[in-house]
Scaffold this motif. Structure first.
Motif, short mmCIF file in Angstrom:
data_model
loop_
_atom_site.label_atom_id
_atom_site.label_comp_id
_atom_site.label_asym_id
_atom_site.label_seq_id
_atom_site.Cartn_x
_atom_site.Cartn_y
_atom_site.Cartn_z
N UNK A 106 -38.80 65.30 48.35
CA UNK A 106 -38.37 63.93 48.11
C UNK A 106 -37.07 63.59 48.80
N UNK A 107 -36.36 62.68 48.21
CA UNK A 107 -35.10 62.20 48.79
C UNK A 107 -33.95 63.11 48.37
N UNK A 108 -33.06 63.41 49.32
CA UNK A 108 -31.88 64.22 49.04
C UNK A 108 -30.68 63.55 49.68
N UNK A 109 -29.64 63.35 48.88
CA UNK A 109 -28.43 62.73 49.39
C UNK A 109 -27.28 63.69 49.22
N UNK A 110 -26.87 64.27 50.35
CA UNK A 110 -25.73 65.18 50.38
C UNK A 110 -24.58 64.43 51.03
N UNK A 111 -23.36 64.67 50.57
CA UNK A 111 -22.24 63.94 51.14
C UNK A 111 -20.93 64.69 50.96
N UNK A 112 -19.94 64.22 51.69
CA UNK A 112 -18.56 64.64 51.49
C UNK A 112 -17.92 63.57 50.59
N UNK A 113 -16.79 63.88 49.98
CA UNK A 113 -16.10 62.85 49.20
C UNK A 113 -15.76 61.61 50.05
N UNK A 114 -15.42 61.81 51.31
CA UNK A 114 -15.10 60.66 52.18
C UNK A 114 -16.32 59.76 52.39
N UNK A 115 -17.50 60.37 52.58
CA UNK A 115 -18.72 59.58 52.74
C UNK A 115 -19.06 58.83 51.45
N UNK A 116 -18.88 59.49 50.32
CA UNK A 116 -19.16 58.84 49.03
C UNK A 116 -18.23 57.64 48.83
N UNK A 117 -16.95 57.83 49.17
CA UNK A 117 -15.99 56.73 49.03
C UNK A 117 -16.33 55.58 49.98
N UNK A 118 -16.74 55.89 51.20
CA UNK A 118 -17.14 54.84 52.15
C UNK A 118 -18.31 54.04 51.59
#
Length: 187
Positions: A106-118
């Motif tokens: 399915x769908x997977x959303x991985x991120x850095x804190x900077x991407x999450x804040x953006x």
């Protein structure tokens, strides 16, 4: 004070702005560590996994959060946007956002804190330039400073959430009425 993150505002950017609680009185900061910040990103459903963050990520998130709150307040009160707050939110929104990926499960959303804040900053841009602006209200609890989207019939909602504020106010009003009511004596 409850350390659980609460999502009652009806929009992720408003829930993010509400992570500094009781702004006019006790001021309770939810983002005290990089772990607490990342917990918000995970619990909000913004990301499925996030790389560990640092103190710089917390400082940046708090700065953007305060800018979002200022812009929300400006818009709610019908005032012009604060230029510094506008610059802070737009600068964060220009960075690379969270990008969902399709996997076999399915769908997977991985991120850095900077991407999450953006991503949160982009959500704030969408909110503040979109059709929900007239629906933004501040909670009727004087201790609470959450702003929420009122989608109730007749726009009669008074509190950010019944569990968080509504029940407290109603219970306090009930106690006050009971206290001031004359005692009824049985005959």
């Amino acid at each position: 004070m409850n350390l659980d993150h609460v999502f009652v505002c009806g929009h992720p950017a408003l829930d993010f702005a509400a992570t500094l609680r009781a702004r006019r009185s006790t001021r309770f900061e939810m983002f005290v560590t990089p772990e607490r910040l990342n917990a918000w990103y995970l619990e909000s459903g913004l990301v499925d996994t996030i790389t560990p963050g640092g103190d710089d990520d917390v400082r940046e998130a708090i700065a953007v959060r305060e800018a979002i709150y200022r812009l929300v307040t400006d818009r709610r009160l019908g005032e012009g946007f604060d230029p510094q707050a506008l610059d802070a939110v737009n600068a964060a929104a220009r960075k690379t956002p969270v990008t969902p990926q399709l996997t076999a499960s399915g769908r997977l959303t991985e991120a850095t804190p900077e991407q999450a804040l953006a991503t949160v900053a982009r959500q704030a841009v969408e909110l503040l330039s979109g059709p929900d602006v007239p629906l933004m209200k501040e909670c009727g609890n004087p201790e609470c400073t959450r702003v929420y989207i009122d989608r109730s019939r007749g726009m009669r909602r008074q509190w950010c959430g019944m569990e968080s504020c509504g029940n407290k106010i109603k219970a306090a009003a009930y106690r006050a009425r009971k206290k001031s009511a004359p005692a009824v004596t049985a005959r």
